[in-house]
Design a protein around this motif. Structure first.
Motif, PDB file in Angstrom:
ATOM      1  N   GLY A 115      38.399  44.329  35.402  1.00  0.00           N
ATOM      2  CA  GLY A 115      39.523  43.478  35.788  1.00  0.00           C
ATOM      3  C   GLY A 115      40.856  44.193  35.670  1.00  0.00           C
ATOM      4  N   VAL A 116      41.038  44.977  34.612  1.00  0.00           N
ATOM      5  CA  VAL A 116      42.302  45.706  34.424  1.00  0.00           C
ATOM      6  C   VAL A 116      42.506  46.727  35.536  1.00  0.00           C
ATOM      7  CG1 VAL A 116      43.488  47.384  32.949  1.00  0.00           C
ATOM      8  CG2 VAL A 116      42.433  45.357  31.930  1.00  0.00           C
ATOM      9  N   ALA A 151      41.600  37.993  42.005  1.00  0.00           N
ATOM     10  CA  ALA A 151      40.228  38.407  41.692  1.00  0.00           C
ATOM     11  C   ALA A 151      40.194  39.194  40.384  1.00  0.00           C
ATOM     12  CB  ALA A 151      39.661  39.251  42.831  1.00  0.00           C
ATOM     13  N   ALA A 152      41.213  40.053  40.178  1.00  0.00           N
ATOM     14  CA  ALA A 152      41.291  40.840  38.945  1.00  0.00           C
ATOM     15  C   ALA A 152      41.424  39.942  37.720  1.00  0.00           C
ATOM     16  CB  ALA A 152      42.470  41.807  39.020  1.00  0.00           C
ATOM     17  N   GLY A 194      39.283  37.299  33.072  1.00  0.00           N
ATOM     18  CA  GLY A 194      39.026  36.030  32.381  1.00  0.00           C
ATOM     19  C   GLY A 194      37.551  35.825  32.094  1.00  0.00           C
ATOM     20  N   ALA A 195      36.689  36.245  33.047  1.00  0.00           N
ATOM     21  CA  ALA A 195      35.248  36.144  32.819  1.00  0.00           C
ATOM     22  C   ALA A 195      34.835  37.022  31.646  1.00  0.00           C
ATOM     23  CB  ALA A 195      34.485  36.548  34.074  1.00  0.00           C
ATOM     24  N   GLY A 196      35.471  38.203  31.540  1.00  0.00           N
ATOM     25  CA  GLY A 196      35.176  39.079  30.413  1.00  0.00           C
ATOM     26  C   GLY A 196      35.549  38.440  29.085  1.00  0.00           C
ATOM     27  N   VAL A 197      36.726  37.829  29.044  1.00  0.00           N
ATOM     28  CA  VAL A 197      37.161  37.123  27.829  1.00  0.00           C
ATOM     29  C   VAL A 197      36.172  35.999  27.495  1.00  0.00           C
ATOM     30  CG1 VAL A 197      38.970  35.676  26.824  1.00  0.00           C
ATOM     31  CG2 VAL A 197      39.594  37.694  28.173  1.00  0.00           C
ATOM     32  N   HIS A 198      35.746  35.280  28.547  1.00  0.00           N
ATOM     33  CA  HIS A 198      34.790  34.174  28.359  1.00  0.00           C
ATOM     34  C   HIS A 198      33.506  34.669  27.708  1.00  0.00           C
ATOM     35  CE1 HIS A 198      32.148  30.789  29.263  1.00  0.00           C
ATOM     36  NE2 HIS A 198      31.339  31.645  29.870  1.00  0.00           N
TER      37      HIS A 198
END
Length: 288
Positions: free
Chosen positions: A205-206, A153-154, A159-163
């Motif tokens: 996420g981190v 999940a993290a 990854g969503a943040g990078v997206h």
């Protein structure tokens, strides 16, 4: 297989969904900006929703936002089923369409949670949003394979943040938004909105990853906790204000998508062009 023709009612459902998200993130951005200026407590999306409840006609607004979040979830499911974002049927395309399904289900769950808040169920508790993130992380960690679930999940949130950062920085949103004078003028705000939201998600996420790594749910933070972390950095109040403006921009972006998103597979005036199509046409004219 991709289906070519989506039902026409998907458009008002989409508009309702993006409008609800836009309202929540505008409020969140305003609260964050206030915290940056005054030094008060930061809030997350739950705080933004609870702010709605105390507003005039707050109960009505809560129900409308709850319905809007469910509509957004339905829109994402339909977009995946009919491949309205033209991702294709290969492995990469199916993975992206699966991501649409996941975000759709998450928003439907959020809509249900907001509806519960409107009914007076699960209201404010002492711990706030950060406590909520820790609580659900603690529950998942107790499950078989819980560390792996939280870790995955993290990575998904990171990854969503990078997206979102890439979507704003590389102007990928231009594939979907109608080209007109208003959308062109709003581009700087739209870009920073995506980048700011992406930065906040990456921080969430981190922290969630460290919660999984250390089996310590207290490491987990929601959006409010991520914003508080930003404020704790050197020059944090300035950074928080900058991020707050971006979150407001992300709210505006959602309203822009509600009004000007062009959906492939649904009938449209042939004269309507996306920003990407308009830029391509302009480039061809210069080469001619």
């Amino acid at each position: 297989m991709s289906r070519s023709n989506a039902p026409d009612w998907v458009i008002p459902v989409m508009r309702a969904g993006y409008s609800a998200r836009g309202l929540v993130y505008l409020i969140l951005g305003g609260l964050t900006l206030s915290a940056a200026v005054s030094g008060g407590a930061t809030e997350g999306t739950k705080g933004a929703v609870e702010t709605l409840r105390s507003a005039p006609f707050g109960q009505v607004l809560l129900w409308l936002v709850a319905l809007g979040f469910v509509c957004y979830g339905v829109w994402r499911l339909i977009a995946a089923w009919f491949d309205l974002e033209r991702r294709g049927d290969d492995e990469e395309g199916m993975a992206k369409r699966f991501a649409l399904v996941v975000t759709g289900l998450i928003h439907m769950a959020l809509g249900a949670g907001i509806a519960a808040l409107a009914l007076g169920i699960g209201g404010s508790s002492g711990g706030g949003e950060g406590s909520g993130a820790s609580n659900w992380t603690a529950k998942v960690l107790q499950m078989p394979g819980g560390k792996w679930i939280v870790g995955i999940a993290a990575l998904a949130i990171f990854g969503a943040g990078v997206h979102y950062i890439l979507k704003g920085w590389q102007k990928k949103y231009k594939r979907y938004i109608e080209s007109n004078e208003k959308t062109r003028k709003l581009q700087p705000l739209l870009r920073w909105g995506f980048v700011s939201y992406g930065i906040v998600l990456m921080i969430v996420g981190v922290f969630l990853f460290f919660a999984a790594l250390n089996s310590d749910p207290s490491n987990a933070k929601g959006i409010g906790g991520a914003l508080e972390y930003i404020r704790g950095l050197t020059g944090g109040r300035f950074l928080l204000g900058f991020i707050a403006l971006g979150i407001i921009g992300f709210g505006v972006e959602n309203f822009v998508e509600a009004r000007y998103r062009v959906v492939s597979g649904v009938d449209y005036d042939s004269d309507v062009k996306t920003m990407a199509q308009a830029a391509k046409a302009k480039a061809k004219q210069k080469m001619a």
